[in-house]
Motif scaffolding. Structure first.
Motif, PDB file in Angstrom:
ATOM      1  N   ALA A 315       0.830  -1.198   0.000  1.00  0.00           N
ATOM      2  CA  ALA A 315       0.000   0.000   0.000  1.00  0.00           C
ATOM      3  C   ALA A 315       0.870   1.257   0.000  1.00  0.00           C
ATOM      4  O   ALA A 315       1.959   1.272   0.597  1.00  0.00           O
ATOM      5  CB  ALA A 315      -0.916   0.004   1.218  1.00  0.00           C
ATOM      6  N   SER A 370      -3.334  -1.992  -4.287  1.00  0.00           N
ATOM      7  CA  SER A 370      -3.898  -1.870  -2.945  1.00  0.00           C
ATOM      8  C   SER A 370      -4.328  -0.429  -2.735  1.00  0.00           C
ATOM      9  O   SER A 370      -3.683   0.503  -3.221  1.00  0.00           O
ATOM     10  CB  SER A 370      -2.869  -2.250  -1.883  1.00  0.00           C
ATOM     11  OG  SER A 370      -3.353  -1.938  -0.583  1.00  0.00           O
ATOM     12  N   TYR A 373      -4.815   1.639   2.969  1.00  0.00           N
ATOM     13  CA  TYR A 373      -5.361   1.077   4.195  1.00  0.00           C
ATOM     14  C   TYR A 373      -4.262   0.732   5.203  1.00  0.00           C
ATOM     15  O   TYR A 373      -4.505   0.015   6.165  1.00  0.00           O
ATOM     16  CB  TYR A 373      -6.174  -0.187   3.878  1.00  0.00           C
ATOM     17  CG  TYR A 373      -7.467   0.067   3.143  1.00  0.00           C
ATOM     18  CD1 TYR A 373      -8.682   0.116   3.832  1.00  0.00           C
ATOM     19  CD2 TYR A 373      -7.499   0.251   1.769  1.00  0.00           C
ATOM     20  CE1 TYR A 373      -9.876   0.338   3.164  1.00  0.00           C
ATOM     21  CE2 TYR A 373      -8.683   0.473   1.085  1.00  0.00           C
ATOM     22  CZ  TYR A 373      -9.869   0.509   1.792  1.00  0.00           C
ATOM     23  OH  TYR A 373     -11.062   0.725   1.127  1.00  0.00           O
ATOM     24  N   TYR A 378      -4.919  -4.817   4.155  1.00  0.00           N
ATOM     25  CA  TYR A 378      -5.055  -5.487   2.853  1.00  0.00           C
ATOM     26  C   TYR A 378      -6.330  -6.325   2.766  1.00  0.00           C
ATOM     27  O   TYR A 378      -6.809  -6.620   1.675  1.00  0.00           O
ATOM     28  CB  TYR A 378      -3.827  -6.357   2.578  1.00  0.00           C
ATOM     29  CG  TYR A 378      -2.569  -5.539   2.436  1.00  0.00           C
ATOM     30  CD1 TYR A 378      -2.215  -4.976   1.216  1.00  0.00           C
ATOM     31  CD2 TYR A 378      -1.744  -5.286   3.539  1.00  0.00           C
ATOM     32  CE1 TYR A 378      -1.068  -4.204   1.079  1.00  0.00           C
ATOM     33  CE2 TYR A 378      -0.604  -4.514   3.420  1.00  0.00           C
ATOM     34  CZ  TYR A 378      -0.269  -3.975   2.197  1.00  0.00           C
ATOM     35  OH  TYR A 378       0.856  -3.197   2.073  1.00  0.00           O
ATOM     36  N   ASN A 383     -10.992  -2.898  -0.289  1.00  0.00           N
ATOM     37  CA  ASN A 383      -9.611  -2.761  -0.725  1.00  0.00           C
ATOM     38  C   ASN A 383      -9.405  -3.637  -1.963  1.00  0.00           C
ATOM     39  O   ASN A 383      -9.653  -4.847  -1.916  1.00  0.00           O
ATOM     40  CB  ASN A 383      -8.652  -3.199   0.385  1.00  0.00           C
ATOM     41  CG  ASN A 383      -7.204  -2.833   0.084  1.00  0.00           C
ATOM     42  OD1 ASN A 383      -6.831  -2.618  -1.068  1.00  0.00           O
ATOM     43  ND2 ASN A 383      -6.395  -2.752   1.130  1.00  0.00           N
TER      44      ASN A 383
END
Length: 396
Positions: A315, A370, A373, A378, A383
């Motif tokens: 992410a 991703s 978050y 994940y 997501n």
């Protein structure tokens, strides 16, 4: 809709038949008067899962019943033995495993004089109580009637605690996920970690209705508790032989055509998966790394996988991006004091603590997206990483 309904009914029917067969195996001796008998021999401690599987297949039903009833600790952890038999054996051990934790709790209840020893006792008592809470939550999931059925494939309350639990039957599923969690994962955290595996399984069911899938939480290693431990590879390297054997065991006990096996590591769990693949090989069709601090290699080709079957996602706001070697951190500190600092931060870097970033294009793997978050998000609903993981498990 009719195709989806037909697939759901087919899976439900298979689960009902399996439940009936399991009940019959456990009760046949009592109902028909059959006796259980000890087997003439057992495989050596160093026997591989394939050899174990052949040995089990050659036993009579009476010999299998005897082993499950008299040597559940052996059967419960023996890679290559069918999942249903391991589950039966481990359920027989479950009450005793809980009593081990409860006994530790009783010993810790006695207060000590004020001081460091008393502080340590209080901290340890809180840890044991959390582990008991986690074990009880797992026990409720094992007893729950809802699908997918849970299978207990290993449980050890010693230390921080270890557990291996499957949702759905890996021996029958066409696609199987093995999920390896990361730093601080222990018996207390196991219900939450199992929930992450369950979310991937739910998305698999939504994306591939009628396709039978299973997900395994593999927490059979001593995960680091603190950052100084997580900065070293020893615990990942120690976990390698057990994870290698477990995956080999899934292959050996699977019914029918081979399943598509995916191994997913999160955070330090990705170090475990990567180093196991590098050092021992992994019986897997795909490897997935999320929130990884590196996986012990500089290129996907070192993981002994077919091209295109190594995947990664990190992410944009995952703090793991800061897990860089000391020389890289020093370089950034120097650059931060110069006009080049903002540009250097924007460009990032390829090297993380345990090697090249697996989500970097130069690593040679494949990336999936991703959302923002953080390090543990994940599996959050919405997501895109969650759907990405499910699609990889399904082979899409």
């Amino acid at each position: 809709m009719s195709a989806e309904l037909h697939g759901a009914l087919a899976l439900a029917g298979a689960a009902d038949r399996e439940a009936a067969a399991r009940l019959g195996e456990l009760t046949t001796a009592a109902v028909s008067g059959w006796v259980s008998i000890p087997p003439a021999w057992r495989p050596s401690p160093g026997a591989g899962p394939a050899e174990v599987g052949r040995w089990w297949a050659g036993l009579t039903p009476a010999e299998r019943r005897w082993l499950i009833g008299h040597e559940p600790a052996r059967v419960g952890r023996l890679d290559g033995v069918p999942v249903t038999a391991r589950d039966q054996a481990n359920r027989l051990l479950l009450a005793g495993r809980r009593e081990e934790l409860a006994a530790r709790r009783r010993r810790l209840l006695a207060p000590l004089p004020p001081g460091p020893a008393e502080l340590a006792r209080v901290a340890r008592l809180a840890q044991v109580e959390a582990a008991l809470h986690g074990l009880d939550a797992l026990g409720r999931r094992l007893a729950a009637p809802q699908a997918p059925r849970a299978y207990l494939l290993g449980l050890d309350p010693a230390g921080d605690g270890r557990v291996v639990m499957a949702l759905g039957n890996p021996d029958r599923a066409g696609a199987v996920l093995t999920y390896v969690p990361g730093m601080t994962a222990d018996l207390a955290d196991a219900p939450g970690e199992l929930g992450r595996a369950a979310r991937v399984l739910d998305r698999c069911a939504a994306l591939g209705p009628g396709e039978e899938t299973a997900a395994v939480l593999w927490l059979d290693y001593d995960a680091p508790d603190f950052l100084p431990e997580a900065a070293r590879s020893r615990q990942a390297e120690d976990a390698g032989p057990a994870l290698h054997r477990f995956q080999e065991g899934l292959r050996a006990s699977h019914e029918g055509p081979p399943a598509r096996q995916t191994v997913l590591g999160h955070s330090y769990g990705s170090v475990v998966v990567g180093m196991t693949a590098r050092d021992h090989g992994l019986s897997a069709d795909a490897l997935v790394f999320v929130g990884s601090p590196g996986v012990g290699v500089e290129h996907a080709g070192e993981l002994r996988m077919l091209p295109g079957q190594v995947w990664a996602s990190t992410a944009p706001d995952d703090v793991i991006r800061l897990a860089r070697p000391p020389e890289e951190l020093a370089r950034r500190a120097v650059l931060a004091a110069t006009p080049l600092g903002p540009a250097a931060a924007a460009l990032g870097g390829h090297e993380l603590w345990f090697g090249r970033d697996p989500s970097d294009p130069g690593f040679g793997g494949r990336r999936f997206p991703s959302g923002r978050y953080g390090h543990t998000g994940y599996w959050e609903p919405g997501n895109p990483a969650l759907d990405g993981m499910a699609q990889i498990v399904l082979g899409r």
